[in-house]
Structure formats: C-alpha cells, structure tokens
Design a protein around this motif. Structure first.
Motif, PDB file in Angstrom:
ATOM      1  N   PRO A 118       0.783  -1.240   0.000  1.00 40.04           N
ATOM      2  CA  PRO A 118       0.000   0.000   0.000  1.00 40.04           C
ATOM      3  C   PRO A 118       0.820   1.299   0.000  1.00 40.04           C
ATOM      4  CG  PRO A 118      -0.075  -1.026   2.188  1.00 40.04           C
ATOM      5  CD  PRO A 118       0.673  -1.964   1.287  1.00 40.04           C
ATOM      6  N   ASP A 119       2.073   1.271   0.490  1.00 38.72           N
ATOM      7  CA  ASP A 119       2.872   2.499   0.624  1.00 38.72           C
ATOM      8  C   ASP A 119       3.649   2.736  -0.681  1.00 38.72           C
ATOM      9  OD1 ASP A 119       5.100   4.204   1.049  1.00 38.72           O
ATOM     10  OD2 ASP A 119       5.248   3.658   3.156  1.00 38.72           O
ATOM     11  N   PRO A 120       3.396   3.867  -1.374  1.00 46.45           N
ATOM     12  CA  PRO A 120       4.024   4.077  -2.694  1.00 46.45           C
ATOM     13  C   PRO A 120       5.561   4.096  -2.659  1.00 46.45           C
ATOM     14  CG  PRO A 120       2.590   5.935  -2.090  1.00 46.45           C
ATOM     15  CD  PRO A 120       2.476   4.934  -0.989  1.00 46.45           C
ATOM     16  N   TYR A 121       6.133   4.597  -1.575  1.00 44.76           N
ATOM     17  CA  TYR A 121       7.603   4.616  -1.487  1.00 44.76           C
ATOM     18  C   TYR A 121       8.157   3.189  -1.436  1.00 44.76           C
ATOM     19  CZ  TYR A 121      12.333   5.561   0.244  1.00 44.76           C
ATOM     20  OH  TYR A 121      13.698   5.607   0.399  1.00 44.76           O
ATOM     21  N   LEU A 122       7.479   2.317  -0.691  1.00 48.60           N
ATOM     22  CA  LEU A 122       7.917   0.918  -0.593  1.00 48.60           C
ATOM     23  C   LEU A 122       7.644   0.184  -1.906  1.00 48.60           C
ATOM     24  CD1 LEU A 122       6.606   0.217   3.025  1.00 48.60           C
ATOM     25  CD2 LEU A 122       8.948   0.732   2.336  1.00 48.60           C
ATOM     26  N   THR A 123       6.498   0.472  -2.524  1.00 56.05           N
ATOM     27  CA  THR A 123       6.188  -0.137  -3.824  1.00 56.05           C
ATOM     28  C   THR A 123       7.310   0.157  -4.822  1.00 56.05           C
ATOM     29  OG1 THR A 123       3.828   0.147  -3.443  1.00 56.05           O
ATOM     30  CG2 THR A 123       4.512  -0.192  -5.723  1.00 56.05           C
ATOM     31  N   GLN A 124       7.756   1.426  -4.821  1.00 56.30           N
ATOM     32  CA  GLN A 124       8.825   1.810  -5.742  1.00 56.30           C
ATOM     33  C   GLN A 124      10.099   0.999  -5.466  1.00 56.30           C
ATOM     34  OE1 GLN A 124       9.286   4.484  -8.542  1.00 56.30           O
ATOM     35  NE2 GLN A 124      10.584   2.666  -8.592  1.00 56.30           N
ATOM     36  N   ALA A 125      10.375   0.733  -4.211  1.00 56.33           N
ATOM     37  CA  ALA A 125      11.573  -0.048  -3.865  1.00 56.33           C
ATOM     38  C   ALA A 125      11.493  -1.461  -4.448  1.00 56.33           C
ATOM     39  CB  ALA A 125      11.756  -0.109  -2.352  1.00 56.33           C
ATOM     40  N   TYR A 126      10.304  -2.069  -4.387  1.00 52.10           N
ATOM     41  CA  TYR A 126      10.147  -3.428  -4.931  1.00 52.10           C
ATOM     42  C   TYR A 126      10.161  -3.408  -6.458  1.00 52.10           C
ATOM     43  CZ  TYR A 126       8.871  -4.227  -0.092  1.00 52.10           C
ATOM     44  OH  TYR A 126       8.891  -4.255   1.277  1.00 52.10           O
ATOM     45  N   GLN A 127       9.515  -2.400  -7.031  1.00 54.08           N
ATOM     46  CA  GLN A 127       9.513  -2.297  -8.506  1.00 54.08           C
ATOM     47  C   GLN A 127      10.933  -2.094  -9.031  1.00 54.08           C
ATOM     48  OE1 GLN A 127       6.772   0.997  -8.974  1.00 54.08           O
ATOM     49  NE2 GLN A 127       5.051  -0.382  -9.393  1.00 54.08           N
ATOM     50  N   PHE A 128      11.693  -1.294  -8.312  1.00 59.88           N
ATOM     51  CA  PHE A 128      13.073  -1.052  -8.726  1.00 59.88           C
ATOM     52  C   PHE A 128      13.886  -2.346  -8.681  1.00 59.88           C
ATOM     53  CE2 PHE A 128      17.504   0.010  -7.904  1.00 59.88           C
ATOM     54  CZ  PHE A 128      17.764   0.844  -8.977  1.00 59.88           C
ATOM     55  N   GLY A 129      13.769  -3.058  -7.564  1.00 60.21           N
ATOM     56  CA  GLY A 129      14.585  -4.265  -7.376  1.00 60.21           C
ATOM     57  C   GLY A 129      14.204  -5.395  -8.314  1.00 60.21           C
ATOM     58  N   VAL A 130      12.915  -5.533  -8.586  1.00 54.53           N
ATOM     59  CA  VAL A 130      12.473  -6.708  -9.341  1.00 54.53           C
ATOM     60  C   VAL A 130      13.028  -6.702 -10.768  1.00 54.53           C
ATOM     61  CG1 VAL A 130      10.261  -5.848 -10.261  1.00 54.53           C
ATOM     62  CG2 VAL A 130      10.503  -8.258  -9.684  1.00 54.53           C
ATOM     63  N   LEU A 131      13.213  -5.531 -11.349  1.00 56.82           N
ATOM     64  CA  LEU A 131      13.725  -5.476 -12.727  1.00 56.82           C
ATOM     65  C   LEU A 131      15.174  -5.936 -12.804  1.00 56.82           C
ATOM     66  CD1 LEU A 131      12.305  -2.273 -14.458  1.00 56.82           C
ATOM     67  CD2 LEU A 131      11.546  -4.657 -14.626  1.00 56.82           C
ATOM     68  N   GLU A 132      15.855  -5.925 -11.664  1.00 58.70           N
ATOM     69  CA  GLU A 132      17.248  -6.380 -11.654  1.00 58.70           C
ATOM     70  C   GLU A 132      17.329  -7.902 -11.521  1.00 58.70           C
ATOM     71  OE1 GLU A 132      19.220  -2.203 -10.498  1.00 58.70           O
ATOM     72  OE2 GLU A 132      19.447  -3.744  -8.968  1.00 58.70           O
ATOM     73  N   ASP A 133      16.547  -8.464 -10.602  1.00 56.92           N
ATOM     74  CA  ASP A 133      16.546  -9.926 -10.501  1.00 56.92           C
ATOM     75  C   ASP A 133      15.977 -10.549 -11.775  1.00 56.92           C
ATOM     76  OD1 ASP A 133      17.778 -10.346  -7.969  1.00 56.92           O
ATOM     77  OD2 ASP A 133      16.021  -9.437  -7.067  1.00 56.92           O
ATOM     78  N   PHE A 134      15.073  -9.833 -12.419  1.00 56.50           N
ATOM     79  CA  PHE A 134      14.541 -10.275 -13.713  1.00 56.50           C
ATOM     80  C   PHE A 134      15.683 -10.412 -14.734  1.00 56.50           C
ATOM     81  CE2 PHE A 134      11.960  -9.435 -17.652  1.00 56.50           C
ATOM     82  CZ  PHE A 134      11.095 -10.497 -17.514  1.00 56.50           C
ATOM     83  N   ASP A 135      16.597  -9.476 -14.723  1.00 58.18           N
ATOM     84  CA  ASP A 135      17.735  -9.552 -15.644  1.00 58.18           C
ATOM     85  C   ASP A 135      18.729 -10.641 -15.220  1.00 58.18           C
ATOM     86  OD1 ASP A 135      18.842  -8.048 -18.086  1.00 58.18           O
ATOM     87  OD2 ASP A 135      20.606  -8.140 -16.774  1.00 58.18           O
ATOM     88  N   HIS A 136      18.887 -10.843 -13.919  1.00 56.94           N
ATOM     89  CA  HIS A 136      19.775 -11.920 -13.455  1.00 56.94           C
ATOM     90  C   HIS A 136      19.292 -13.273 -13.985  1.00 56.94           C
ATOM     91  CE1 HIS A 136      20.895  -9.313  -9.684  1.00 56.94           C
ATOM     92  NE2 HIS A 136      21.343  -8.800 -10.818  1.00 56.94           N
ATOM     93  N   LEU A 137      17.970 -13.458 -13.949  1.00 58.61           N
ATOM     94  CA  LEU A 137      17.390 -14.705 -14.455  1.00 58.61           C
ATOM     95  C   LEU A 137      17.811 -14.938 -15.913  1.00 58.61           C
ATOM     96  CD1 LEU A 137      15.382 -17.087 -14.166  1.00 58.61           C
ATOM     97  CD2 LEU A 137      13.528 -15.483 -14.658  1.00 58.61           C
ATOM     98  N   TYR A 138      17.764 -13.881 -16.691  1.00 56.40           N
ATOM     99  CA  TYR A 138      18.155 -13.948 -18.112  1.00 56.40           C
ATOM    100  C   TYR A 138      19.644 -14.290 -18.265  1.00 56.40           C
ATOM    101  CZ  TYR A 138      19.678 -11.649 -22.521  1.00 56.40           C
ATOM    102  OH  TYR A 138      20.283 -11.334 -23.711  1.00 56.40           O
ATOM    103  N   ARG A 139      20.499 -13.661 -17.459  1.00 57.97           N
ATOM    104  CA  ARG A 139      21.948 -13.926 -17.567  1.00 57.97           C
ATOM    105  C   ARG A 139      22.265 -15.373 -17.173  1.00 57.97           C
ATOM    106  NH1 ARG A 139      23.542  -9.005 -20.175  1.00 57.97           N
ATOM    107  NH2 ARG A 139      21.640  -7.857 -19.731  1.00 57.97           N
TER     108      ARG A 139
END
Ligand code: FE2
Ligand code: FE2
Ligand code: FE2
Length: 409
Positions: A118-139
């Motif tokens: 529910p907290d937009p600042y925390l949501t942004q933290a998860y959205q930011f991080g997930v795009l990186e682990d998404f790329d790790h999966l690809y590598r």
C-alpha cells in the motif's frame, strides 16, 4: 473470516521436536513438481534462515539468561524446520538450476509484493529491485544453456518470462545510494512490515547462496558471473533491509518474525498444489503459532505492549505465487532506465553512479555482458523465453540524464 494467529494455539514446544525419521523428508521430483512449489520451498527456507540468524543476533545482544534459554529452545525447532524445508530440494539438481529457481522466486515474489504494497515509497523499492533480478534470471539462463546444454524453460516452465531486464552492468551503484529511508513503525500498515521482512529474507538467502556456490564451478565465466551477481545481491540486501524501521525493539522484531512465519505458512498452505507439501506447511504453521505465543509473552513482559499493536488484527491476503508477466512488461516499459540517488530514484547517470561504473566496468566488459556475447558466438543468438509475443526492449539502455523521478520519501 480472516485468520488471526494471535487467537490460535499451536503445538506445545515440548511436542515439536522431531526424530531422524521425521526429519528425513522425500525431496520433490525435479521433473514433475510445480515450479511454484519449488518457489514456496525456497521462500520458506529463506524465511527460516532469517528466523535463525535473527535469533542468534538477539541472543548475542541479550544478557537475560532466561530469555537466552527461551531463544535457544525455539531456535532449535526453527533449525529443524529449516532442515525439513530445504531438504525438500532434490540432490540431483545443480547449483545453477537452483540459482535459476532462486531468481524465479525473486521475480514473482517481489512482483506480487509490489502489486500488494500500500505504501508508494515501498512499492517503488520493490519495482526497482524486481527489474534487476529479472535480468539476473536472463543472464543465468544463458550461462545454463552454455555450460549444461539445457534450457531454463524446463525450470521456470513458462510461468516466468526470461528476457532482458535492467541490464546487470548498470546495477553496480555506489553503496551509499543503496540505502533507502525506513518506514515508520508507528504509522505503517502491518502488511508493509511483513513485506519488507519477506523480501529482505529472500534476497539475503540469495546473497548467501551465491557467495558459497559461485566458486564451486570450474568454468571461468560461471565463476565470474556468480561474483558479479553476488555483489549485486549485497546491494539488494542493503536496499531492502534499510526499509525496516531500526527503531523497532528486539521484542517487537521477534514478534514480527514469528508472525511473518505464520503468515507465509498459512498463505502457502492455502495455495499449495502438492498435498504432501501442503501438510508440511500446515504442520509448520501449527509450530509457529506457539513460537508466536512465546514471543508475544516476551513483548508483554519486556515492552509492556500488546502484540496487536505490532501485528494488526488478522493476516492479510495470502502471498501467492502466480505469473506477473504483464506487470513486469509494464515495469520494463516505464522503469528500465532508473537508478538511485540518495534515498530516491533518478533517470540521471549522476557522478557517484558514473564513478562506480568506471571503477567496476571501466577496464573491460562485466561477466554479465560476456556471458551473452559468448552465448551468441556459440549458438548464434542469446537465450530468451518470451511467452507474450515480441520482447519490446531492443536496446540496452543506460540511465540517461533526463531529470529526476518520484519515489522520494
Ligand atoms: Fe520457523
Ligand atoms: Fe536480488
Ligand atoms: Fe518461528
């Protein structure tokens, strides 16, 4: 009615101890198990390991002998839970196959948490991080085809796409820019505390795993890629742990740890597709209810507070492993070129970021680029698993100087 762990009695501590036969669980079948069953196992192992390490840290900071003994007793039972959970993973699977499953957890668990937070600042933290682990999966998927001649689609089973995210080479930020602002323990929603604890635990487990299995490979590119991504997991743990309010008392944190274990076992009991594994989640929930009761008594005695003030009145909606493909595609379109500056996010390749990039990548390509180049040389193209049509991101985009964005506390 939603479930309130504070109102249920669990198994008494003196009946929780398991013998060798009970600890000797059969692993899941790697070829036929639901990939999300494996994801739930990995998640719960990360949660149990955090419960253990937290309890050890607590004991090292506690002079009260009665409390130390109580912590040791519950901690031994958490150790048995960890043994049962992690021993559900089969020994026939390579560290790299488990790595790909770890990144699938990071992608679909973090995406789900971002959607529910529910907290937009925390949501942004998860959205930011997930795009990186998404790329790790690809590598790692490209490494997997190169050194084991197998395809990651056998592991993720089409539930999670394997395509480039925010390029791994741009994840190397100055450590100071990985520290976020914490939530406020007095005003934040209980669900936000549970989310932060869950994702922190999962990332911590990934960090620990890579630092230990990375050197077990003989192939230079594998050893190098684990070093690079292992260092990014250090950044991710810093990022997520800094979301937690450091003003929480030790007693409060103990209650939250046990409550979160109840939340996740209850969630997975409700969503588990494998009946045998579901029974384990149910058993462990009934153990955790008693751990929680013990923690709540300590909170009342030492903090003079009621647990409801810390946990809220009932469990939130169950944490669910499910595909997040459209959500991730949307994030790829809108947030791929973000980096961090101080406690916030920018699209600006600022000076501290450039300095860190130069220090790490200035002398030659990082392993995360080499693995794709080598894969293209050997197979003519990189490995991708795109189930939603063409992947729209053709260019690997760096953070560009186009001004700041939201996400400031
Ligand atoms: Fe536990
Ligand atoms: Fe990560
Ligand atoms: Fe526990």
């Amino acid at each position: 009615m939603s479930f309130n762990p504070l109102e249920h009695r669990g198994i008494p501590l003196d009946r929780q101890l398991r013998n060798w036969r009970e600890l000797n669980v059969d692993p899941i079948d790697p070829d036929h198990a639901d990939p999300y069953t494996r994801c739930r196992i990995i998640t719960m192992n990360g949660i149990e390991v955090e419960a253990l390490m937290f309890s050890h840290q607590f004991a090292r900071n506690c002079a009260d002998m009665d409390v130390k003994r109580q912590l040791a007793e519950v901690r031994y039972l958490e150790q048995q839970q960890q043994k049962v959970v992690n021993w559900l993973l089969p020994g026939t699977v390579s560290a790299l196959e488990t790595t790909i499953a770890y990144e699938q957890v990071a992608v679909d668990l973090t995406a789900w948490v971002a959607r529910m937070e529910p907290d937009p600042y925390l949501t942004q933290a998860y959205q930011f991080g997930v795009l990186e682990d998404f790329d790790h999966l690809y590598r790692y998927a490209n490494l997997y085809e190169m050194i084991q001649h197998r395809k990651a689609e056998k592991i993720v089973n089409g539930l999670t796409e394997v395509i480039p995210g925010r390029p791994t080479k741009y994840h190397h930020r100055h450590p100071a820019d990985n520290v976020r602002a914490p939530y406020d323990r007095t005003t934040t929603a209980p669900i936000s505390k549970l989310h932060a604890l869950t994702i922190m635990s999962a990332e911590q487990q990934t960090m620990n795993f890579y630092m230990n299995v990375g050197p077990q490979y003989m192939e230079p590119i594998a050893r190098q890629l684990y070093q690079e991504i292992g260092l990014i997991e250090e950044e991710h743990v810093t990022h997520y742990e800094s979301l937690v309010d450091p003003g929480e008392t030790w007693w409060e944190r103990l209650v939250l740890h046990e409550y979160n274990e109840c939340y996740l076992y209850h969630s997975f009991m409700q969503t588990e597709s494998d009946r045998r594994i579901k029974a384990i989640w149910e058993l462990h929930l009934n153990m955790e209810l008693e751990h929680l009761r013990v923690a709540c008594d300590l909170l009342r005695t030492h903090d003079g507070r009621e647990p409801e003030e810390v946990t809220g009145p009932a469990l939130p909606e169950p944490v669910t492993f499910e595909p997040n493909k459209a959500y991730l595609r949307e994030l790829l379109d809108t947030q791929i070129d973000l980096t961090t500056l101080g406690e916030g996010y920018v699209r600006d390749a600022h000076e501290r970021f450039e300095r860190m990039q130069e220090a790490l990548n200035g002398d030659g390509p990082p392993p995360s680029e080499t693995v794709i180049d080598e894969h293209r040389e050997r197979f003519g193209q990189d490995y991708r698993l795109s189930t939603e049509g063409e992947h729209p991101v053709e260019e690997l985009r760096a953070p560009q100087p186009t001004g700041t964005t939201g996400g400031q506390r």
